[in-house]
Each structure stands twice: as C-alpha cells, then as structure tokens.
Design a protein around this motif. Structure first.
Motif, PDB file in Angstrom:
ATOM      1  N   GLU A 121      12.221   3.131 -27.672  1.00  0.00           N
ATOM      2  CA  GLU A 121      12.010   2.469 -26.378  1.00  0.00           C
ATOM      3  C   GLU A 121      12.653   3.242 -25.230  1.00  0.00           C
ATOM      4  O   GLU A 121      12.224   3.139 -24.086  1.00  0.00           O
ATOM      5  N   GLN A 122      13.745   3.940 -25.541  1.00  0.00           N
ATOM      6  CA  GLN A 122      14.524   4.578 -24.481  1.00  0.00           C
ATOM      7  C   GLN A 122      14.040   5.974 -24.114  1.00  0.00           C
ATOM      8  O   GLN A 122      14.518   6.544 -23.135  1.00  0.00           O
ATOM      9  N   ILE A 123      13.173   6.536 -24.916  1.00  0.00           N
ATOM     10  CA  ILE A 123      12.806   7.933 -24.626  1.00  0.00           C
ATOM     11  C   ILE A 123      11.440   8.023 -23.968  1.00  0.00           C
ATOM     12  O   ILE A 123      10.587   7.154 -24.114  1.00  0.00           O
ATOM     13  N   ASP A 124      11.267   9.139 -23.250  1.00  0.00           N
ATOM     14  CA  ASP A 124      10.068   9.300 -22.441  1.00  0.00           C
ATOM     15  C   ASP A 124       8.914   9.937 -23.215  1.00  0.00           C
ATOM     16  O   ASP A 124       7.812  10.047 -22.688  1.00  0.00           O
ATOM     17  N   LEU A 125       9.173  10.394 -24.411  1.00  0.00           N
ATOM     18  CA  LEU A 125       8.122  11.073 -25.163  1.00  0.00           C
ATOM     19  C   LEU A 125       7.165  10.061 -25.791  1.00  0.00           C
ATOM     20  O   LEU A 125       7.562   8.936 -26.120  1.00  0.00           O
ATOM     21  N   GLU A 126       5.955  10.504 -25.980  1.00  0.00           N
ATOM     22  CA  GLU A 126       4.958   9.644 -26.601  1.00  0.00           C
ATOM     23  C   GLU A 126       5.154   9.631 -28.117  1.00  0.00           C
ATOM     24  O   GLU A 126       5.567  10.634 -28.720  1.00  0.00           O
ATOM     25  N   ILE A 127       4.864   8.482 -28.715  1.00  0.00           N
ATOM     26  CA  ILE A 127       4.970   8.350 -30.167  1.00  0.00           C
ATOM     27  C   ILE A 127       3.610   7.884 -30.674  1.00  0.00           C
ATOM     28  O   ILE A 127       3.242   6.725 -30.501  1.00  0.00           O
ATOM     29  N   PRO A 128       2.840   8.805 -31.251  1.00  0.00           N
ATOM     30  CA  PRO A 128       1.442   8.497 -31.556  1.00  0.00           C
ATOM     31  C   PRO A 128       1.232   7.368 -32.569  1.00  0.00           C
ATOM     32  O   PRO A 128       0.249   6.648 -32.467  1.00  0.00           O
ATOM     33  N   HIS A 129       2.129   7.246 -33.520  1.00  0.00           N
ATOM     34  CA  HIS A 129       1.849   6.307 -34.606  1.00  0.00           C
ATOM     35  C   HIS A 129       2.887   5.200 -34.722  1.00  0.00           C
ATOM     36  O   HIS A 129       4.071   5.417 -34.467  1.00  0.00           O
ATOM     37  N   GLY A 130       2.399   4.027 -35.143  1.00  0.00           N
ATOM     38  CA  GLY A 130       3.306   2.917 -35.350  1.00  0.00           C
ATOM     39  C   GLY A 130       2.592   1.817 -36.097  1.00  0.00           C
ATOM     40  O   GLY A 130       1.412   1.982 -36.437  1.00  0.00           O
ATOM     41  N   PRO A 131       3.199   0.687 -36.345  1.00  0.00           N
ATOM     42  CA  PRO A 131       4.627   0.461 -36.155  1.00  0.00           C
ATOM     43  C   PRO A 131       5.432   1.251 -37.176  1.00  0.00           C
ATOM     44  O   PRO A 131       5.093   1.289 -38.338  1.00  0.00           O
ATOM     45  N   PHE A 132       6.471   1.856 -36.672  1.00  0.00           N
ATOM     46  CA  PHE A 132       7.290   2.694 -37.565  1.00  0.00           C
ATOM     47  C   PHE A 132       8.543   1.933 -37.952  1.00  0.00           C
ATOM     48  O   PHE A 132       8.880   0.913 -37.343  1.00  0.00           O
ATOM     49  N   HIS A 133       9.188   2.437 -38.951  1.00  0.00           N
ATOM     50  CA  HIS A 133      10.386   1.770 -39.451  1.00  0.00           C
ATOM     51  C   HIS A 133      11.651   2.509 -39.017  1.00  0.00           C
ATOM     52  O   HIS A 133      12.073   2.405 -37.890  1.00  0.00           O
TER      53      HIS A 133
ATOM     54  N   LYS B  37       8.614  20.082 -35.114  1.00  0.00           N
ATOM     55  CA  LYS B  37       7.345  20.702 -35.553  1.00  0.00           C
ATOM     56  C   LYS B  37       6.953  20.299 -36.966  1.00  0.00           C
ATOM     57  O   LYS B  37       6.294  21.063 -37.670  1.00  0.00           O
ATOM     58  N   TRP B  38       7.351  19.143 -37.350  1.00  0.00           N
ATOM     59  CA  TRP B  38       6.990  18.623 -38.669  1.00  0.00           C
ATOM     60  C   TRP B  38       7.112  17.122 -38.634  1.00  0.00           C
ATOM     61  O   TRP B  38       8.041  16.620 -38.008  1.00  0.00           O
ATOM     62  N   PRO B  39       6.260  16.350 -39.245  1.00  0.00           N
ATOM     63  CA  PRO B  39       5.060  16.794 -39.968  1.00  0.00           C
ATOM     64  C   PRO B  39       3.946  17.206 -39.014  1.00  0.00           C
ATOM     65  O   PRO B  39       3.944  16.843 -37.843  1.00  0.00           O
ATOM     66  N   GLU B  40       2.994  17.932 -39.559  1.00  0.00           N
ATOM     67  CA  GLU B  40       1.960  18.543 -38.720  1.00  0.00           C
ATOM     68  C   GLU B  40       1.016  17.529 -38.095  1.00  0.00           C
ATOM     69  O   GLU B  40       0.343  17.832 -37.113  1.00  0.00           O
ATOM     70  N   MET B  41       0.940  16.332 -38.678  1.00  0.00           N
ATOM     71  CA  MET B  41       0.031  15.327 -38.125  1.00  0.00           C
ATOM     72  C   MET B  41       0.399  14.927 -36.700  1.00  0.00           C
ATOM     73  O   MET B  41      -0.443  14.427 -35.960  1.00  0.00           O
ATOM     74  N   VAL B  42       1.652  15.200 -36.312  1.00  0.00           N
ATOM     75  CA  VAL B  42       2.067  14.946 -34.927  1.00  0.00           C
ATOM     76  C   VAL B  42       2.222  16.298 -34.241  1.00  0.00           C
ATOM     77  O   VAL B  42       3.034  17.113 -34.653  1.00  0.00           O
ATOM     78  N   PRO B  43       1.437  16.558 -33.180  1.00  0.00           N
ATOM     79  CA  PRO B  43       1.565  17.854 -32.503  1.00  0.00           C
ATOM     80  C   PRO B  43       2.939  17.992 -31.846  1.00  0.00           C
ATOM     81  O   PRO B  43       3.435  17.042 -31.238  1.00  0.00           O
ATOM     82  N   GLU B  44       3.526  19.158 -31.981  1.00  0.00           N
ATOM     83  CA  GLU B  44       4.874  19.409 -31.428  1.00  0.00           C
ATOM     84  C   GLU B  44       5.802  18.227 -31.741  1.00  0.00           C
ATOM     85  O   GLU B  44       6.432  17.633 -30.866  1.00  0.00           O
TER      86      GLU B  44
END
Lengths: 439, 463, 463, 439
Positions: free
Chosen positions: C350-362, C392-399
């Motif tokens: 919640e606190q960071i500005d980066l996008e998180i493509p997948h969820g809900p994560f644990h 740079k890992w896992p590859e399913m998430v770019p950068e």
C-alpha cells in the motif's frame, strides 16, 4: 609458544623493532636496579586454552548442583539470551571508558538510556551510570549526605534488619567521613516509624530504609519515613532494586532524596555476588553525585550527541576533593540491565514483579501449612522472599535441605529465609515437599 | 547514522495499580518505558555497538589504561553455568568456586611478591581504598594514629581521592627534575604522621623509581607503610615484584595487567596483596585451604578484618577471567607480555615526531604536544582512524599525550598509529579544530553539555 | 574503510618436509599461509563483519528468501556441548539427540500435514532432490518408469535443476494470465510420462494456487505425484497444509519458515515430508520411537530407502535451532507469524508507488519497476540505508522487484522501507546509475569480474 | 503472549496497518479456498525461551558422556573460542547470500579468503565457497566429470574401502547423470595401483581415491594413480580434508583434477555429522564448477571489491542446465574454517597435522602390545586413525568399551577403528587400559 600468545610479534618483527630502538634485546629496555630486580619464577605453568577450559569446567563442576532459594540482596532472574548476545559484542565489551565521545557514541547512548530508565523507575531526576553494587551505592549516599548535610550531626541511621555486608561497607565509608552508623528498630519486619521519629533529630544526617526489606517485606510507611527525614533535615535514602521499583511505590512520591540498590537484578545471572549499584538522586544534588554521568549535548553540526559530563566531580580532575574515588565502575553490567529492561518492556517488568509478589505468598502459605514451621514470619506483604520460623534449629534444617538439593538462608537460630523467582518457582513444590521431610 | 533513543521508538504506560496484586497504597500508579520487540532490541544495540570504538576495532593507546587484547576464551570460561552460584551458598557446596579463587589468590601473591591476597575489591580504586583501610587498621592496632598519606603529584587521581575517603590528609609530593620521586623532598615530607606513601612504579610516564629501596627505607623508618598502585604492573611482570621492593600492600588492576575486558567502563577487579604482617586485616570473607580431611576450602573472617568493601565477594566474572588469562600465559608468557609491552612503547616512541621529556621509559611514555593543544591533536588523530592517547595528564609533561600501546599491537599497527600521530601533529590549527569529520559524531561541545546538563530522555522532553 | 586481505598482512612458509615425521615422499614440500596473531584475527573479522549487511542491521526484504529475525536463544540451545556428538555413536548412547530429532520430525509432519519426515537433506535444494528421488523410487517400484517433471515457469531455479539432476526432462509450464497455474495448460502437459508436478504455493509472487484441488486431481489421475516446494510455507502456517491440499511430498526451508539464521549463504536444512505411501523410500538413517522397553529411539533403514543425500545425518546445528523456534512459537505463534507476514506484505504494498500486477498476494508481492531498470532501482535503495528486494525475477513480472518483508518488521520499519523504495523509484537515471555512494564499496562491475575471474589471492598476485 | 514473540506489532500498530490495507483482520488477506484450508491444530504448546533451553539441555543430557575415538570422515579438533566469537557476530550469521555486493563486502572477502586457503592447500587454481559435505562434494565431482568427459564411458571408479554414506550419495547423483559407480581393489589399506590400471579405460570417466583413506592410511601411490587417470582421460578426484592437506602430498603435484573432502575438520566441533564440503579443481573446469564462487573485481572508484561471480553456472540463472541445483550452501561453516585456519596459521596447522600422525602411531603401538588385538591392521603410515584386528568379535568389544565410557568404530566382524586427535589424546592411555580389560 614460550611467549605471550597475544603478543603478535614474529621473530623477524621483534628483531626489526629492537633494531629500530637500538638495543639487542628487550632486557636492555628495563631500568630496574639489580637490588630489587626479580629473577625467580612464579611457578605458573602455561596451559593451552583447551586445557584451561577443561580445568575450570572440572573445578566448577565440583560445586554442588543445588536449587537455590537464595536472595537477600543478590537475585537471580532469567536473563534472556539476547542480553548475552548483544552485550558480548566486542565493540561493547572490549571498549574503554568514553573519553573520546566522537567514537564512542554507542556506549554513551546505551548508558544514557540506562540512566533514563532509572529516572523513570525512581521518579528522581538524576541517575548515575553505575556504582559497584548496592552496598557501595548505599555507602556513597552517606558520603553525599555528609557533603550536603544541613544538620550538625554525624549519624547515619539504618534499620536494625540490614544485610551485614551493606552495613560493613557503609561503616567503612562513614569512618573516613567521620560519620557513625546507628540503627533504628523494626516493627514486625518493617520500619517502626514512631521509634524512628523519636530517634531522628539534629545529629542525624541520613535515614536509610529499604523497600522491600532484607527479609522481603514491603514497607508500608514510606511516606511517614520521608516526612520524618524532611522534618529533621536528614537525607532520605531508599534502598530497592530495579524489579521491585517497577511496581512498588515510586521513591520520589514518598520523598526519597536518594535511591540506591541492586540494578543487577536485571541482566545478571547469579554471579557469586557480583552486582550493579543503582544510584539515583534529586536534581539538587547533581554536582555532588559520585560516579560517572552521561549527558546529551550537540556536536559541531548541531546533531544530538552524548558525552561523559560534569567530570569535575570526579577523581581524575578533582583528586582529593572528588565526590568519590570511583573510576572503573560497572558500565557493562549497566548495559546488560538496560538491554534486559528493554527486552521485557513495561509489561514484562510489571509481570515479573507481580509474580515476585504472588509466588512468595503462595510458597509461604504452603510452608505454613506444614507442621514444624510457620511462614511468613512477618504479617506483611512480601516481595520475592520471606522468613520462616522453625521449631527445630534452623541450621540443621538448612543442612538437611542442602542434602536434598536445596539451598535456603539461615538468618537466626530458628529462622530461615526463602527467596522465589521465576528461576526456581518450578521447583517450589519440591522444596515444600523437602521441607515436610526435614522439619 | 543517527540511532534514535529507545524512548523515541515507542513507549508504553502500564497501569500498575490495576495490574498488581498488592494494595494500591503499596504500588506506584503507572510505569512508562520503551516497549521494543526483541528484533528491535537486537537492531538497536547492534547499531549502537557499531558506533563504538573498542580494542577489537584497533589500537587503544590510552596511557595508564593498558587497553590490550582480551582473549575470547576467557569469556567462555566465565560463562560456565556451574559458576553461576549465589554468594550465600555454604562453603561445602561451592568447593569448585573456592578452589578456583584460592588458586587465583596464589597466582597473584606470587606475581606481586605478596604473602596474602584478597579478591574482594571490585575495581582498582576499591582496591586502593581497601589497601589504605588495611594500613589504617594496622596503625590503629599499633596504637599509632597517623593522619597523612603522601602521594607524588604524578599519581592517579584515585590515590588522592582514596586517601581522602579514608579520612587522611593528602601530602602531595612534587615530581623531581627527572620525573621521578625527589628523595630529599620525600624525606622532608615523611614523618610520624605518615600513614603511607602511595606509589606507582613504573610511574605514570613509565619511569621506574630507581631509588625505590631508599624510598622504602625512608617510609619504613618513619613507621609508615608503602602502598603500590598496580596500574603499571604490566611493565614489570617477571622482572620486578612490589613485595621485593619493599611495598607492604598493593592492588592489582586485572583489566590492565591480566587482559580482562574493560566493558566500556567496568566491571574491573582490584585484588589487594599484603605482606604477612597485614594479612590479619584483610576483608571478610577470605578464602583458605583447610586440611582437616573434610572439605578443601573455606571462607573465614581474618582476625582483625577491616570488614567489607563490597556487599559480597567482588566481581566474580572478572576474577575467573583473570585466572584463565594468567593460566594461559604462565611464567614465560607473563614475562614476554612485559617485554613486548616495553618494546612496543619504545618502538612507537622512535616513530613519532613529538618530544618525550623523560626516560628511559618502560611500557608508556609522556610525549608532549609542545605548543599544540594535546586535546586537539587527539581529535586530529581520530581523523586518521585510531584512538588517541590520554591527553593533558600527568601535569609534569606539558600538553601531555600519555601513550601506552601495550604488547598486543603488531609492528604494522604501531607504524599506523605513529603515522596518525605524526599527521595530526603536523596538521594546521584549523584542521585540528575541525576534526574529527569522519566519526559518528563530529566534535562534541562538552563544556555546553556540562553547563546544561540533560542526563535522561526525560530531560530531553522525550518522555 | 578498506580491509586488507589476510595474505596482505603477512604470510609464512613452513618447510613441511622438515617438520613432518612422515617420509618426504608422502608430504608436500611446504605450506604458505597467512600467520596473524589472535588479536589480528579478531580485528580482521570484526572489521569484515562491520562491512556486512544482516537481518540485525535492518530489513532484508528479499522476495522468496524470507529473511526474518533469528531469535538469539536458539543459538544457545544449539551450543550445548552435550549435543556435540559424532554421528557414528551407537543409538543407545545418543538417546537425547534422537529424541529431539524425533520430536522435530513430529512437529514438521503436523505443520505440513505429512505422515513422515526426514531431516537429512542439508538445504532446500537437497530437500528437493530427496523428494524427487523418492518420487522416482516410488514410480520405479510401481514398475512405472516416467521421464518428465512438470514445473511452472515462475518456480525457483532449483526445481528445474533438481529435476535435471535426478535425470528427468523438465516440462516448463507458462504462467497463466492471472499469474497462477493455467489448469488447462497443465492438463495438456500432464500424462503418463509425468513423474511429478513441482509446485510452490503460494507461488513466487505470493499468489495462492486456488485451483490446487483440481491441479492435484489432474496430476494424480495421470499417475503422477505432487511435490510441494516449501519456500513459501511461512505464509500458510496454521491456515493451510500441503498434505491437506493433495501434495505427496514436500520440503521445508527451515531458515525461511522457522527462523534459523542463513549464515551468509548457509547452512540450511531441507527436511522432507511424505505421505504414508512414500515413507518406505525415505533416506537412511531414519529415526523412530521404539517401545520394546529398552531404548526409546532408534535409527533404521526404511525398507526401500533411496539411500543417502548427505554423508551423515544432515545439518544438526540447524535442526536443533528449528526445534527451538517451533517450540517457542507453538500453534498460536506460528499462526500469528503467517498473519503478520501477510499483513506486512499487504501494508508495504500500500505504501509504495510501484505497480503490482498480480494479487491478492500473501507474504510477498512482485512489484514492477515498469520502464526503470529494477536492478538500478535496487542500487538506488542502498543509498537510503535498506537492503533492496530480489530483482528481475520471476520473469512473469517485467522488471520485477519481488518483495517479502516478513512478520519481523514493525510498521515504522515498513514505512522506512517504503520511503526508500519510493525515493529510489523517483530518482533520475543518473542518480540511480551512480548509486550507491555511501556503502563500503561503490557500484561493482560484476560483468568485468566474470570476464576476468580472479578467485583467490594467488590470482591477484598476492601470494 | 499468544502471537509470535518476534512479530513486533503492538495492537495499535496492527489496527493501523489493517486499516491502511482496508481489511478488518488478517484473515481477510488469505486467499485459500475452504476445501483446502486448515482449521485444526498442530498440537504444539508454546514454551518460553527459558523452558526450551531447560528442555533441550535435559534432553541432550540423556546422551551418554563418552570419550569418542571416532572419525571415518567426521573429525573433532579443538575449535578455538575466537572462532565462535567472531563467526557468531550477527553481521555474519544473520546475513543472506551476497546478492548486493556493495553492502556485503565483509562476507564476500571472508569467502574469497577461504577459497584462497583451499587453493594453497590443494595447489589447484579454483575452489568454490562450499558444498554441503564431503559426500556431496564427491558426488558433484562425478557430475562435473560427466559434463567434461573426454571418454565415451559412464563408470565412476571408487575404492572398495569407502565410507558407505559417500558411496550412497555418489550413487544417487550418478543415477541422474546415467553414470554407474564401480569399485577397484585395495592393497593392504591403500590403492592397488596395478588393479586400478587394469580396470581403467575408455568406459571410466572418473577415478576417485582418498588420502588418507577411510581407514586412516596415507596413500603411497598418488602419482601413479594420477598417471593412470591421465593416460585414460579420466578425471582424477582426490578426497582429503583440510588438516591432512596441510602436510600430505599436494594434490596438484600428483595430477589431481579435483579435490573434494571435509573442510569442517577445521572450525566445527563434532556436530552429528554436519560438515563442510571442500571442492577445488583445475582452472580448465572453471565454468563447470558447481556452487558459488567469489571473485575479485573493482567498484566504480576502481577500488578492489568482491562479488559472487560466474553465476550463469548456477540454478537461479541457468535452471535445468545449471552445474548443480545447490543454492543454500555452508557459507558460515566455511567462514568458521577460515577463521580457524587463520588462527592456527601455517605453523599451527602443520603441528596439528603432525600430531595426527604421531598420536595414531603411538596409540596403535600401545594397542598392538595388548594380547587379543593387533594394530594397525595395515602396514602403512596413518593419519589420525587406524584399524584394529581383534581376536574376539569386534562388536562385543566395542560394547564393552562403551560401558567403560569409550566409543570406537566397528568396521568388521573382527575389526575396530580408532581415531585420535588432540581432543581425546589425553584419554588415550585410559582407552588402552580399557582395551586391556575387555579384549
């Protein structure tokens, strides 16, 4: 290796250094007249570190494995592992007194925090960063009383029930200050305030009381004692320990001028009496405090920084006019106490102290149920420890208990004393059982 | 790099009245303290430790402090849980502890040339106090009240404070031209009021008091006793013993001579050795071997014991480390420690550009910063990554930089130290005044800290 | 701040032929090694330690690595000299060791929902190897040679390498749109050649494989086994057990789930749990309780044991720490660890500005640095005093910046971490390229180090 | 405390964080379908750290207090205290793999130094920064041989006398690589070189030999073995340990391509078999090495710096084409070994190794003097350990010795094995005495 294993010199280095100095061997550098030179032997055979570890382990294994129900000023509480691991860090334990504060901020801050914790526990404004132990802290409070005395007297009043060691140390310090130590009576384990009030007066420079007392009784008349001291212009020094202070009456609230006692109840396992002297006092005595003080200040960039301060009180500056001769103190033990207190937090400290009340009560009641003994001897609230009256001679009973694996104090012909903390509470039933067999 | 105070990381107030089983009248109202979790405690103190110089960081050449390497194994010896006993245990149940301590008493007696040793004093200054109390008890038993203790000006401040604490007047003896005791001045100062002369030998600039035999005669002839301050004993190990020089009573600084860690200020231990005649005055309890076929060691009260200088038996954890260190070195190692300590001091002195007024010195020397401010030069040395020497003391050396490298430094380390010394000494005033710049804190205004004492987080308004 | 190599501080050559009692033909000629004294050793490694980030320095949010606080007391438990026994001792003489290990087997079985557990594998990857060998032995005993192991693309590299080491062909399963296993693709990939599916759940971006029951059916229906990679078990403690989800064999990463220290790379321990049907294949020796009235615990060889994956019984010192940690937390503590680990990850996200493509994560999430270089952003974070996430890992998430704060961070610590994240992410390319500037070393040219491998001081010409 | 004592959340913080995330409690964050969710209990009661320390101490005290004369691949040497104190520093033990070299230079340098010490001990150019133990290191050498094989074969030849655990681990690794493990015969405790030469050939990809052997014999034919391997294009893998390597023939000088073995002979006390796999090889195999390598490089300012290197060999990059699946290794144990080696220095190491030769010889002779036993069984030089032939069944004798407080290996019906290091040398006379009573 015939030399010191901790002198790093290779033979080549030694040769080069001797050469640089211009001598053939180290002996030429010693300037000791023949008549007083020593060329004998100490007769000490060097051993390897493995041998010494085995030797000391073998020696100490000769100590009997007793469950100790012992207190009377030296208390065992469980010291969390984190205390050892952090205090044993080389940067702490192999450092020296912080004469160069710019590169010793870490220890200074830790000691500043220790002082602050004592300020909270005592309610007094000033705490030093350690004395040797409770006895020497008490003794130093008497010399402080001497320096700030507002009476013409020279008497230090102490309770008749007092650990002998404290009294002896106090007496030794008082002698040099031309003070004399006298006692006032107790009433069923706590201060007989009427008798104290009667004794107090012009000739008394300090009144000392303890909470809890040496017999574990919680003092009920602290406010009255404070008033007696106040009315007679005597310094009121209160003895306690850091665990008890967590729940018992705040010293400042009852008029204590100085608090002394055992701070090693936190941070130290039983260590054959090695302690940590707690010393706190009211703001007005700031410049008469014995021992080291850490203060906050600022560095050249205006950032908060810590430093030893008010050093003109100390022997290395003031020499014979110092507030004390203390130099090396118990800084590392204070660090341990602070880490232990931080790990417990206020909840943990209060829980620990409350258990000291509950366990003592429970076990005293269990012993009281046995025939041949009554406990507690004093009809008071207790902290950690209590006295037991025995029908048979106490020494014989203690001896029997020792053969069964338990250590208790003998404090009179028919008096024992038992101290319970979380370290031995699990064995309390076994102690009571053993009591039932030997009474 | 700043680490917040524990109190700044969050505190909690507990309602003690509510929580306690005791009547409210017997409890405090509440208790407010920091409440970090264990992970936070670990990080806090780990960080603080990293902001602290130590002997494991590098050389620590504080003159008269003898900061040498502390062998790690002595910590493990001290950690033995079988040694974690209460002081009120019966003698028969702690035979191991007593035997070890009795062994240490013997080692120390042999090393000092003394007849009996008490281990009770918890630090060097407490040892001094013990020794002076013994001297006082001796004179009192002789029916011979004496009022003065004579102390050379170059002595440690503790000597003066100790004598005063014991109720004596201090007679300060100015240093002679050569930095040592002026025997004529001593002769004049000593008399029937002299309880004792307190002497450090080698003295605080590392000079051996060559006239010690004559000094001893003067004091003894006047009925006084000779007290040996053990601060510099490391320099004499195996080459001279206070007992052989005429000293009657002495203390040992175990962290200085026997490598017990100083712990950032303490704990120490200050065992006191005495000649036979004074053994009856030793503190109680004392430890002795018994040969009655029952138990091996017992504690007892010497006949005319001065009583106690510590509530119990002193700093056990320090004493066991002392034992382990002495056992590790043995005769040859102890002797080599002294040899290398003296060699190191002399080698280092050769490498530095500062003048050293007095010699020949042993394990330490008093260099003078001359027209520079010694304290400023010290701050300048911080800039080069070493701990500086003791500064501005003793007074017999103007702008003194009292330097003691100890035996535990290698030639490379001494060269590094000398380089820091010389660079700082050569730096201009401006650079010195600005130093240090690369330390956790920049130069701290100690005068201001003393003028406005803030001695707790409460005083900082952090509660 | 640079610390010289030990070899640069002085070496010594010993003439071994001369020194050895053996015939010259059986010895080397000489041996050249550094010869520091103990004080120098202490300073060298103390200094090196201070040049090293650790969990006690601050947050260490490496995704899938689970760097959490290591309680200090587990070190003391492991240091018990009574546990320092040789592995060839008779069972009856090491009953304490066996009972403790048997207790740990039970704890782990309960936590994983497994029927039997071996403690032998010395690390997670060794656990994988053990598990796959067990699967192979199972199929072989069924007379059913299978050649393939199916692994999702997002799995740890160890899964692939392990399958290959065991002689299997790897069938890589691309991630589905939602970041989880694509059940249809799985169905297509699985068949009679499928020995096992290796699955991490939650997967490496913290997503729970919601279709696990269906996945298990597909694999089981094809005659394959389900392998659970325990890397992310910390997120499930008390809320889901691999055994209940249909997994047949699993490994536990004890440093990730049970707080044993990682030691800068190891040692770890990778116990393997199996369902009843596979217990006969466990490595030898295995430990069991006996009730024949003589001894309590014994070692034995399971009937169809795969043999050994470690020369002896694995990493004892790690296992005992595992036992102590589990005992400390118990049911409620383990469950709370998972709850707080998941809360912390979600709060930090919640606190960071980066996008998180997948969820809900644990317990962890795969943030994307978008058009920034994730490795550069990581170096930028060093500038703000924290350790960055896995990049740079896992590859399913770019950068990808795979981030796992664990339960051991406080809100304040997470806020601090988020701030470092956001500041670095906002820094311009130039600043990132220059970072870090305040660390022991500036940015290291790893490509050059690989092109010109210098792997010893000898290679540096320092001998 | 019902939660984890190591989760720092106060209730207020938890509430604030839940609020920030937008859920009422943590359970809402879990995305686990009901059908596979767990709502049972593990049945594990939490205990305090004090209770667990007491519990584990009590359990481990059930181990008999035997003097161990045990070796066969797991060796106990005295580990100086300084090793514990330094390796236990939090910055080392609580750190992770050095993926960010700029802030992990300390551990990287320590591992670089460890690699360098192994380079010196083996004479080979490359050493990795650890495998799990000697057995897995041996097994990894076989897969390396498989990758670099210059023959068409698939056989790995090992001595008939080999620790079973090593053989089993090797077999498990070989299976996946389609290699088979076969043995070659020994001649009175060391390699039968003629038989080996006869067996070697096209089908052999690797020859493994040990020095000392599992029975403690010092191998006399290393050069010849190296020549056999060289002539048949097989990889020559030599097994040893770091103490033995200090004095025995340098592996590189006898043509070894790979050295594997136990590096935990330094730095680790007996730890129920926990080890440290030594792995070193010739330069030419650099890119086929399993496990991590630390290399020297430069930072942006041109200062020497260290980093993990050649990571494309590893599983996290190369996946199924990696040189090994190893990820977590034994880095901290390697640190311990390096500190121990540094503390000993070359003199100390050589002295230690020489004592391993002398003590074994002395004690074998003493046992040989007894009736009912002969030792050493093999007429060779020995290192640390040797076999004993007994007239009576060996297992019964070992049982009798155990009752007398000594542990030895049973390696055959009438064969025992005895291992001596400085840890038990002081008890060797007592062992011989016990032997005399039970033979």
């Amino acid at each position: 290796m015939s030399g010191s294993p901790y002198a790093p010199h290779t033979p080549a280095e030694t040769a080069a250094m001797l050469d640089a100095v211009g001598v053939d061997d180290e002996e030429e550098l010693f300037d000791i007249p023949e008549e007083v030179a020593f060329d004998g032997e100490f007769g000490i055979e060097p051993r390897t570190e493995r041998e010494i570890r085995a030797e000391c382990a073998r020696l100490l294994a000769r100590n009997d494995d007793l469950t100790e129900f012992l207190g009377r000023g030296h208390y065992g509480h469980y010291v969390p592992s984190v205390v050892d691991h952090l205090a044993d860090r080389a940067e702490f334990i192999t450092s020296y007194t912080q004469y160069q504060p710019e590169i010793t901020q870490g220890f200074l801050q830790a000691l500043f925090e220790y002082q602050s914790m004592l300020v909270e526990l005592t309610g007094l404004s000033i705490a030093n960063c350690s004395m040797y132990d409770a006895a020497t802290a008490l003794a130093e409070s008497a010399t402080l009383a001497d320096r700030v005395r507002s009476t013409t007297g020279d008497v230090v009043l102490v309770p008749e029930q007092l650990r002998e060691g404290k009294r002896e140390v106090l007496t030794n310090y008082c002698d040099g200050a031309d003070l004399t130590v006298e006692t006032y009576p107790m009433d069923d384990g706590i201060v007989d305030v009427d008798a104290l009030a009667e004794r107090a007066g012009e000739d008394v420079v300090m009144i000392y009381a303890e909470n809890p007392t040496v017999r574990g009784c919680i003092e009920e008349h602290l406010t009255a004692i404070g008033e007696v001291a106040d009315e007679t212009d005597a310094l009121f020094t209160l003895g306690s320990d850091v665990v008890a202070l967590s729940v018992l009456q705040e010293p400042a609230s009852v008029g204590a001028d100085v608090v002394v006692g055992e701070a090693g109840a936190l941070g130290m396992p039983p260590a054959y009496g090695m302690g940590l002297g707690l010393f706190a006092c009211a703001e007005e005595f700031l410049r008469q405090v014995p021992g080291r003080l850490v203060g906050a200040g600022e560095d050249a960039e205006g950032t908060r920084a810590y430093t030893l301060t008010l050093q003109t009180r100390e022997q290395h500056i003031r020499k014979e006019r110092a507030t004390s001769n203390i130099c090396t103190n118990q800084a590392w033990v204070a660090l341990r106490a602070a880490i232990h207190a931080a790990t417990l937090g206020p909840d943990g400290l209060v829980d620990l102290a409350n258990d000291c009340v509950r366990e003592a009560e429970t076990i005293a009641a269990a012993i009281d149920d046995l025939s041949g003994a009554s406990a507690p001897v004093h009809d008071r609230h207790h902290f950690r420890e209590f006295a037991v009256r025995t029908d048979q001679p106490a020494a014989a009973i203690a001896g029997d208990l020792e053969r069964k694996g338990f250590a208790v104090h003998v404090i009179g012909e028919h008096l024992l004393q038992v101290c319970v903390t979380e370290l031995n509470a699990g064995e309390a039933d076994a102690l009571v059982e053993a009591f039932s067999e030997v009474l | 790099r700043h680490e917040p105070l524990l109190s700044e990381k969050g505190q909690k107030t507990v309602d003690v009245e509510e929580a306690s089983p005791l009547p409210d009248a017997l409890t405090r109202d509440e208790l407010t303290l920091p409440n970090p979790s264990e992970p936070e405690v670990a990080r806090h103190y780990t960080r603080l430790s990293q902001m602290n110089w130590a002997i494991d960081s590098g050389p620590y050449p504080l003159g008269s402090c003898t900061m040498k390497y502390n062998p790690k194994f002595i910590e493990d010896v001290a950690a033995d849980p079988n040694g974690a006993v209460h002081p009120d245990r019966s003698d028969r149940s702690v035979q191991g502890t007593l035997e070890l301590l009795a062994g240490l008493q013997e080692y120390l007696a042999a090393i000092g040339g003394m007849d009996a040793v008490t281990l009770q004093p918890p630090a060097g200054a407490a040892g001094e106090f013990t020794g002076i109390l013994i001297a006082k008890a001796y004179h009192e038993k002789q029916g011979n009240d004496r009022s003065e203790v004579v102390i050379p000006a170059s002595a440690h401040g503790t000597n003066f404070a100790t004598a005063a604490m014991a109720g004596y007047d201090v007679v300060e003896l100015p240093s002679g031209e050569d930095g040592r005791v002026d025997v004529e001045a001593l002769d004049a100062a000593v008399g029937e009021d002299t309880a004792a002369l307190m002497l450090t030998n080698p003295n605080t600039v590392g000079l051996f008091e060559r006239d010690i035999a004559e000094i001893a005669d003067i004091v003894h002839d006047a009925g006084g006793l000779l007290y040996y301050d053990g601060a510099n004993l490391n320099a004499l190990l195996g080459r001279g013993r206070p007992g052989d020089m005429g000293f009657d009573v002495m203390h040992y600084n175990v962290h200085k001579t026997f490598a017990t860690p100083h712990g950032g200020g303490g704990p120490g231990a200050g065992p006191v050795g005495v000649v036979e005649e004074l053994a009856e005055f030793l503190p109680t309890p004392h430890i002795r071997e018994v040969n009655d076929g029952k138990i091996g060691y017992e504690t007892y009260e010497p006949e005319h014991s001065i009583g106690k200088v510590h509530g119990f038996a002193g700093n056990w954890l320090v004493l066991i480390k002392t034992y382990a260190y002495i056992a590790r070195l043995g005769d040859a190692g102890l002797s080599d420690a002294a040899a290398k300590a003296v060699l190191n001091a002399n080698y280092l002195a050769e490498q530095i550009d500062l003048e050293i007024p007095h010699g020949p010195f042993h394990h330490e020397f008093g260099a003078t910063a001359g027209d520079r401010d010694a304290a400023d030069v010290a701050k300048g040395m911080l800039e080069y990554g070493v701990h500086p020497p003791t500064t501005k003391w003793p007074e017999m050396v103007p702008e003194a930089m009292l330097t003691e490298p100890t035996e535990a430094e290698s030639q490379a380390s001494l060269d590094h130290l000398a380089s820091a010394f010389n660079r700082a000494y050569a730096d201009d005033d401006e650079a010195l005044a600005a130093a240090p710049t690369r330390t956790t804190a920049r130069r701290i205004d100690q005068a201001d800290a003393a003028r406005n004492p803030r001695l707790s987080w409460q005083a900082l308004g952090e509660r």
